[in-house]
Scaffold this active site. Sequence first.
Site: not given
Length: 199
Positions: A102, A174
């Site tokens: 992230h 993702d």
Amino acid sequence: KLGTTWVNAMYSYKDQGSQVARDNAYTIGSDMVSCHFNTDFAPVADVWTNPNNTVIGDRAYSDDFNQAAELVAAAVQGFHDAGVMCSLKHFPGHGDTDTDTHTGAAVVNKTVDELMQGELKPFISGIEAGADMVMVGHITMSAIDPDKPASLSREVVTGLLREQLGWDGVVITDGLEMGALGQWSCGEICIMALEAGVD
């Protein structure tokens, strides 16, 4: 309140067997169907082998490759029994990293042969159990493609997942806004993902 059932982190059930893994997925899936959802971006097929890994951690089903393979396959069955589509993630394995994709790049320095003996086992068992999608993570597999994360790598998506493992289903990624892809623009990321073989 939606009236859904509380289920603990999957790792907490790791020694309770495949029936519990199947039942947990069935419970989650049944609750989702009651709320009119039909897809879960689960199960996590990563194996928590690096204790410094905070992004996967207890989301994993196990810290053992063979046990994770058994439990992930059972979870796929549970989701399907509930009428929910599911996705194996984060291909080809995020459990041995110590960086959160992230926020930045994560690198795994394993060969394909090493992955076959470890990280890929739950993905293979989940595929054999009939998973609907495979989600590719933003992990850079330095021995396969040192220049691009797996999600943007033709060597990983097409070469490893589709050709070597024989996956002919849907490939997703993702989130494309995550920090691990921060060096490219949104347009570049989308084109690279499609060129890699992502659907």
